[in-house]
Structure formats: C-alpha cells, structure tokens
Motif scaffolding. Structure first.
Motif, PDB file in Angstrom:
ATOM      1  N   THR A  27     -25.937  14.245   6.681  1.00 49.87           N
ATOM      2  CA  THR A  27     -25.348  15.269   7.584  1.00 49.87           C
ATOM      3  C   THR A  27     -25.019  16.424   6.922  1.00 49.87           C
ATOM      4  O   THR A  27     -25.291  17.461   7.360  1.00 49.87           O
ATOM      5  CB  THR A  27     -24.468  14.567   8.578  1.00 49.87           C
ATOM      6  N   MET A  28     -24.414  16.300   5.863  1.00 51.12           N
ATOM      7  CA  MET A  28     -24.130  17.710   5.126  1.00 51.12           C
ATOM      8  C   MET A  28     -25.272  18.244   4.545  1.00 51.12           C
ATOM      9  O   MET A  28     -25.212  19.554   4.722  1.00 51.12           O
ATOM     10  CB  MET A  28     -22.801  17.175   4.088  1.00 51.12           C
ATOM     11  N   ARG A  29     -26.059  17.652   3.908  1.00 51.42           N
ATOM     12  CA  ARG A  29     -27.124  18.158   3.274  1.00 51.42           C
ATOM     13  C   ARG A  29     -27.991  18.961   4.407  1.00 51.42           C
ATOM     14  O   ARG A  29     -28.544  20.199   4.220  1.00 51.42           O
ATOM     15  CB  ARG A  29     -28.156  16.936   3.005  1.00 51.42           C
ATOM     16  N   ARG A  30     -28.130  18.567   5.528  1.00 54.80           N
ATOM     17  CA  ARG A  30     -28.828  19.057   6.578  1.00 54.80           C
ATOM     18  C   ARG A  30     -28.156  20.396   7.123  1.00 54.80           C
ATOM     19  O   ARG A  30     -28.673  21.427   7.907  1.00 54.80           O
ATOM     20  CB  ARG A  30     -29.079  18.286   8.010  1.00 54.80           C
ATOM     21  N   GLU A  31     -26.792  20.443   6.954  1.00 55.89           N
ATOM     22  CA  GLU A  31     -25.918  21.537   7.265  1.00 55.89           C
ATOM     23  C   GLU A  31     -26.125  22.615   6.319  1.00 55.89           C
ATOM     24  O   GLU A  31     -25.379  23.677   6.524  1.00 55.89           O
ATOM     25  CB  GLU A  31     -24.647  21.230   7.566  1.00 55.89           C
ATOM     26  N   GLY A  32     -26.726  22.384   5.100  1.00 56.14           N
ATOM     27  CA  GLY A  32     -26.759  23.594   4.012  1.00 56.14           C
ATOM     28  C   GLY A  32     -25.869  23.313   3.087  1.00 56.14           C
ATOM     29  O   GLY A  32     -25.619  24.198   2.091  1.00 56.14           O
ATOM     30  N   TYR A  33     -25.097  22.138   2.801  1.00 56.66           N
ATOM     31  CA  TYR A  33     -24.223  22.064   1.627  1.00 56.66           C
ATOM     32  C   TYR A  33     -25.155  21.498   0.498  1.00 56.66           C
ATOM     33  O   TYR A  33     -26.078  20.527   0.407  1.00 56.66           O
ATOM     34  CB  TYR A  33     -23.225  20.745   2.090  1.00 56.66           C
ATOM     35  N   GLU A  34     -24.754  21.704  -0.721  1.00 56.40           N
ATOM     36  CA  GLU A  34     -25.147  21.187  -2.028  1.00 56.40           C
ATOM     37  C   GLU A  34     -23.748  20.504  -2.673  1.00 56.40           C
ATOM     38  O   GLU A  34     -22.943  21.006  -2.699  1.00 56.40           O
ATOM     39  CB  GLU A  34     -25.422  22.245  -3.068  1.00 56.40           C
ATOM     40  N   ILE A  35     -23.971  19.229  -2.848  1.00 60.27           N
ATOM     41  CA  ILE A  35     -23.310  18.396  -3.529  1.00 60.27           C
ATOM     42  C   ILE A  35     -23.949  17.499  -4.608  1.00 60.27           C
ATOM     43  O   ILE A  35     -24.877  17.215  -4.598  1.00 60.27           O
ATOM     44  CB  ILE A  35     -22.451  17.534  -2.396  1.00 60.27           C
ATOM     45  N   GLN A  36     -22.857  16.861  -5.235  1.00 59.52           N
ATOM     46  CA  GLN A  36     -23.197  15.603  -6.060  1.00 59.52           C
ATOM     47  C   GLN A  36     -22.428  14.608  -5.884  1.00 59.52           C
ATOM     48  O   GLN A  36     -21.302  14.529  -5.366  1.00 59.52           O
ATOM     49  CB  GLN A  36     -23.177  16.135  -7.678  1.00 59.52           C
ATOM     50  N   VAL A  37     -22.952  13.254  -5.757  1.00 58.81           N
ATOM     51  CA  VAL A  37     -21.879  12.111  -5.580  1.00 58.81           C
ATOM     52  C   VAL A  37     -22.259  11.140  -6.902  1.00 58.81           C
ATOM     53  O   VAL A  37     -23.289  11.168  -7.561  1.00 58.81           O
ATOM     54  CB  VAL A  37     -22.327  11.267  -4.311  1.00 58.81           C
ATOM     55  N   GLY A  38     -21.079  10.392  -6.901  1.00 58.37           N
ATOM     56  CA  GLY A  38     -21.137   9.489  -8.169  1.00 58.37           C
ATOM     57  C   GLY A  38     -21.664   7.850  -7.555  1.00 58.37           C
ATOM     58  O   GLY A  38     -21.959   7.765  -6.336  1.00 58.37           O
ATOM     59  N   GLN A  39     -21.568   7.084  -8.668  1.00 57.69           N
ATOM     60  CA  GLN A  39     -21.819   5.648  -8.266  1.00 57.69           C
ATOM     61  C   GLN A  39     -20.778   5.082  -7.312  1.00 57.69           C
ATOM     62  O   GLN A  39     -19.614   5.057  -7.552  1.00 57.69           O
ATOM     63  CB  GLN A  39     -21.995   4.710  -9.581  1.00 57.69           C
ATOM     64  N   PRO A  40     -21.168   4.340  -6.052  1.00 61.92           N
ATOM     65  CA  PRO A  40     -20.056   3.737  -5.142  1.00 61.92           C
ATOM     66  C   PRO A  40     -19.372   2.783  -5.965  1.00 61.92           C
ATOM     67  O   PRO A  40     -20.062   1.767  -6.664  1.00 61.92           O
ATOM     68  CB  PRO A  40     -21.166   3.145  -4.064  1.00 61.92           C
ATOM     69  N   GLN A  41     -18.191   2.792  -5.768  1.00 65.51           N
ATOM     70  CA  GLN A  41     -17.223   1.647  -6.266  1.00 65.51           C
ATOM     71  C   GLN A  41     -16.558   0.917  -5.122  1.00 65.51           C
ATOM     72  O   GLN A  41     -16.241   1.711  -4.000  1.00 65.51           O
ATOM     73  CB  GLN A  41     -16.330   2.374  -7.024  1.00 65.51           C
ATOM     74  N   VAL A  42     -16.389  -0.404  -5.199  1.00 67.58           N
ATOM     75  CA  VAL A  42     -15.566  -1.319  -4.128  1.00 67.58           C
ATOM     76  C   VAL A  42     -14.046  -0.821  -4.786  1.00 67.58           C
ATOM     77  O   VAL A  42     -13.805  -0.450  -5.596  1.00 67.58           O
ATOM     78  CB  VAL A  42     -15.916  -2.425  -4.306  1.00 67.58           C
TER      79      VAL A  42
END
Length: 601
Positions: free
Chosen positions: A370-385
């Motif tokens: 959703t954020m990508r479609r709104e025009g955001y540029e982000i980086q995300v790391g590995q999912p952690q429990v």
C-alpha cells in the motif's frame, strides 16, 4: 422488538464470503436492473481485487421482508485476525461459511472461537456443494465437532445448517434439492439471529471501525450499545486509557445498501457512522455528556512478527518515489496504527528506522505494498519472530500448519517441515489428497512456502494459524544457497549474464541498471559470490572469423513481495519503490561486509 439483525460473515480464506454478500445484495434488489455491478462488489480496493482476498472488513445493509439486515464482511486470512476480532463486537450472530470439500480449516477455527466466546448465535452455511468430491454431511459433522471442542453452549450447538452454492446463487435446507434463489438463507437469518437488543439509558457506543472522507476527515463507525445518539448532541469521548474528551456529534449516518444515508437519530442496536469527533481511536467509547460510562476495551491478540522499516539509502534513492524522508515514513506508519489494531510501531536507536510488529508476513506485505503505491520509497529487513521469556524460559510462537498435498509428494513435504523443527501430528486421506497437520515454530514457516510449492510442483495447499508460545525449539537452518552480488554500478549485459550462468540463477534481465552490493541472483553453492555483471564483450576492429556465440539466457526469476521477504537473510534488505523491487546487502562494498560480518552470525 426491533426489526434489525446484525450479522458478521466469517470463514477461512477463499470459501466464498464476498461472493455470498454479492448474491444477498442482488437478491434484495438494491441495484437497478440496468446497473453494471461486476463481481466481488465489496472487494473495492485494487490490492483486494488483485490478490482475491478481503483485507478490510466492510459494512453493508439490506432490507428483507421489512427487516433491516446489517452485514459485516470480514477478512478470511489469519494475518488479518485483528480486523475480525474488533468487528465481531457489532454483530449478534454469525454466518459461518465452510467449503463443502475442504471443511473446517485453521482460520475457520480461529474466528469461530472468537465468535462463540462473544456468545454470538451461529448459522452454518456449507458452500460450494456443486464442486466435485464434495462431502456436505461429513463437513456438517466436522463443524459440530469443532463447536463442541470450542465449548459452545447448548443453544450455539443447536445451529441451523444451509447448503448451497454462492457462485450459482442458490441456498437450500437440503443440498440434494437445489433451489433458484438464496431466500432460504435470508429466512433463516431473520428467524434464528436474535433481534438487535434495545438498551434504554444513557448513551454508550464503542468505535469498532473507521472510515475516511477527504471532505469531513475521519468517521467513527460502531454499534449503539445503549440509549440513542442524535445529530448535534454534545457527547463524551472516553479513550482506551480512560482519558475523557468533551466533543459534539456533527452528522450521523446509517448504512443502507452499499452506501450511507444521513439521519437525525440512531437508537441502540443499529450500526452507524459518526462525523465530527476528533482524535478518536478504535476501541474508544462515545458516551453521555454528563454521566459518561466506558464499555470494556477491545482486546486484540498480540503480534507475532516484526520487521525493520528504514528509509531508502541505496545509490538509486529518490529516483522513483515522492516520499523518501524519515519524517514521511514515521507519519505514515503512525497513521496506519490508528486503524490497524494488530500493528505496532516502535522507534529504534536510529532516527531513520522503525520496528514494525504485525501478525505475519501477509499482514506486513499488504502495508508495504500500500505504501509503495502511495509513492513511498522504503527498505525492509528480514522478518523476525517475537521471542518472550515465560517463567524464566525462552519461548517462541508455535503455529499449527495444515498441508493438503497429492499422496506421491507427501514424503517430500514431511521432510521439508521436519527439517524446520516441525512435528507431524495427523496424516490422513482427504479425497484424492493427503491431509497433513504439523506443529511448527513461526520461524520455520518463513521461507517454507516457496520450498513446499517447488517440491510439489505447485500442488500443495498450505494454511497456518498461531497456536501458543512454547519453549524455544533450537536453531533452524536458513537459506541453503548463497547469493551473487554485483561488484560494480552500471547496466547489466547479456554477455556477462551468459558467461556466469553456470554460477547460479539470476534475478535480473540484461539492460537493467544495477549498483554495487545489489543481489543479482542465487549462487549454486552456500557462500556469497561477488560478480561483474556489467562487463561487455571486448570489441576489436578485426572481423570475426566464423559466427559469434549467440547468447542463450535462462529467464530471470521474479519474486513477489512475500517471496522476497521470505528469501532474504539477516544481512540483506529489500529496497521497495513505486516502480521497482531490488534485493541488496545492507553493507554495499565487499570490504564493509567483511568488517561487519560478525554482526549477523
């Protein structure tokens, strides 16, 4: 007696909830004869239509035989359980939909447990009885057993059953005798679901959902629990933490068909939308101005997973997105927390990074998309429990995993799951498939789906749900292969890719801009390999004697966002922009990676 029925439709993902709501809307003639409506009317945002799932619950209302039926369509995926838990508060009964072949799935159990605990009256709809191999009687027995195991009351165990096919638009009390309409279901709703109770006294209304309009701002949605709410009425807003704010209702709407109509007063039992109240959150109570009383706060299950969200700092930052600063990222994440109760955002030591807690990979990926479609540029790391300490013991979330798979590949699936500390509990035939049930750490599920689908040629059907926190199960092997990392910035060439094909499989096509430290593909061995993928063929002014080698390149592997989230390791990021998705190392140069390698061991 009020002529209002409030029902929520609950089911496992893909069992036909939204299709059934479509048929109810058509049966109650809320459209003109010449109106073009299409399918899945309530899945109205692009993401829901593309993925074929419901993400956000919706309210609609129909009139049937002088009774107003408020219908709440809920998501079916376990990751959006927070959405289901809060909207069930608005209902007096539930329609539990079940596939006539698949029967009760893990998510069916999860939402049914919540509904029965709230004392809601159930109606069971065995859907898709037109499918081959369907087994309606067995499914009915299975549902009865499920209700019994979930400690349903005698009244709840005495539930009516309707059989039918939402797609073909018929419902009947006997699956062998199809009808031509769905009125059998609507008659059962009117006769079985208790009328919305009228509670006299001072006003109490809990906000269980919210809407947004660019004209009037945020709109509070909920059911009036006691008394009545009127237009221009001064009220008290009681926050979740007990703080009290004096405010006023400006406009009032009730639901009719797919829209809302303005009204001057809503009595207890009906669902309404309130305009004019500022600063509210889901779970707050709108109460009487002079003698405010708070309703019990909605309890939502804890998140089980977190991911690091950070601003894009790659060499290509700012080329494609509108919003690239940490201030914008922070505002957007905190805005999401207002309506997404199962989400939590925690600030880290770095002002550019935030830890985002969610219910699972799909829950977080929908936010990222959703954020990508709104025009955001982000980086995300590995999912952690999320790991907790319970009675001095390190504990992690354990999930129940169910896999339906053709018999000849069941052995491969069992091997893959047990490698990740899964424990096989049930193995039984189900039609022409093998039905497998495991208990597995949530960590083990990350990255498992790709491997299972590859091993079964895409024929496995997987579903999982959170069970409980249990003692730590030990280390789980991560990705088996290393990656190919770019050593230079530039344009990829077919010549380089062709020469490196024996080293692994590539994620990029020729002619694509890449930078140093970007992940180009998967190595055939377990270590990372730095490669030059931008080198062109050395040209001379001599004419080639004989034909030049024609390059034959295998097609690049294209990951979906969830697949990329499951693929990356602790020292890697996914860079997400409105137009691209790239995998990269956190440290871009080889020298930096060597210096910081101990951090990720």
């Amino acid at each position: 007696m009020q002529k209002i029925r409030n029902i929520a439709i609950i089911a496992h993902v893909d069992h036909g909830k939204t299709t059934l709501v479509d048929k109810i809307l058509h049966a109650c003639s809320i459209f003109r004869d010449n109106e073009q409506t299409g399918d899945l009317i309530l899945d109205n945002n692009d993401l829901e239509r593309e993925r074929g799932i419901t993400i956000v619950s919706k309210n609609v209302s129909v009139q049937y035989k002088d009774v107003k039926i408020n219908i709440i369509d809920t998501p079916g995926h376990a990751d959006f359980g927070g959405e289901v838990e809060r909207v069930l508060k608005m209902a007096d009964g539930v329609l539990l939909l079940c596939d006539a072949f698949e029967g009760a799935m893990p998510q069916t159990r999860f939402v049914t447990q919540k509904a029965l605990a709230l004392g809601l009256k159930p109606i069971v709809v065995v859907n898709k009885v037109d499918k081959e191999n369907c087994r309606p009687e067995e499914v009915y027995e299975q549902i009865f057993e499920l209700f019994f195991n979930l400690e349903a009351t005698e009244d709840q165990l005495d539930f009516p059953v309707i059989y039918g096919s939402s797609k073909q638009g018929w419902m009947s009390t006997d699956w062998k005798v199809p009808t031509t309409d769905i009125f059998a279901l609507l008659d059962t709703v009117v006769s079985t679901i208790p009328p919305a109770p009228t509670n006299d006294g001072t006003l109490q209304m809990q906000i269980t959902s919210l809407d947004y309009s660019s004209f009037v701002g945020r709109i509070a949605i909920g059911r009036v629990h006691r008394g009545a709410i009127k237009e221009n009425q001064p009220v008290t807003l009681i926050k979740r933490d007990g703080k009290v704010v004096k405010t006023r209702v400006k406009e009032l709407y009730t639901f009719e068909g797919l829209g809302k109509i303005r009204t001057t007063e809503v009595k207890s039992g009906d669902i309404c939308a309130v305009v004019g109240i500022d600063g509210f959150d889901i779970g707050d109570t709108i109460a009487d101005f002079d003698a405010p009383e708070q309703l019990p706060v909605i309890k939502i299950d804890e998140p089980t997973m977190n991911m690091l969200f950070t601003i894009n700092n790659s060499p290509f930052f700012g080329k494609e997105g509108k919003f690239v600063t940490s201030q914008r990222l922070r505002e957007r994440l905190y805005k999401e927390m207002e309506k997404n109760l199962a989400l939590k955002v925690i600030e880290t030591e770095s002002p550019d990074s935030y830890l985002v807690y969610g219910r699972g990979i799909l829950h977080l990926s929908v936010l990222i998309e959703t954020m990508r479609r709104e025009g955001y540029e982000i980086q995300v790391g590995q999912p952690q429990v999320i790991v907790k300490e319970i009675d001095g013991q390190k504990c992690e979330p354990i999930e129940t995993l169910i896999v339906d798979v053709p018999g000849e590949v069941a052995g491969k699936v069992i091997e893959l799951v047990t490698q990740r500390k899964g424990e096989l509990l049930v193995m039984e035939p189900k039609g022409d498939l093998q039905h497998l049930e495991f208990e597995i750490p949530s960590r083990g599920i990350i990255g498992l789906r790709n491997n299972v689908l590859t091993a079964t040629a895409g024929e496995a059907i997987m579903a999982h749900r959170f069970k409980a926190y249990e003692p730590w199960k030990g280390t789980i092997p991560g990705r088996l292969n290393g990656v190919l990392v770019s050593m230079d910035k530039g344009n990829t060439t077919a010549y380089s890719i062709d020469k490196l094909q024996d080293r692994g499989r590539f994620f990029v096509d020729p002619g694509v801009d890449v930078y140093e430290g970007q992940i180009m593909g998967e190595h055939i061995r377990d270590n990372d390999l730095v490669v030059n993928i931008v080198k062109g063929k050395a040209l001379t002014n001599m004419r080639a004697s004989g034909t030049d080698d024609n390059t034959r390149i295998a097609p690049a592997i294209k990951f979906s966002l969830e697949e990329a989230m499951e693929y990356i390791q602790a020292d890697e990021y996914i860079e997400i922009t409105p137009l691209s998705m790239r995998l990269r190392k956190i440290y871009l140069t080889e020298n930096e990676r060597k210096i910081n390698s101990k951090k990720f061991q």
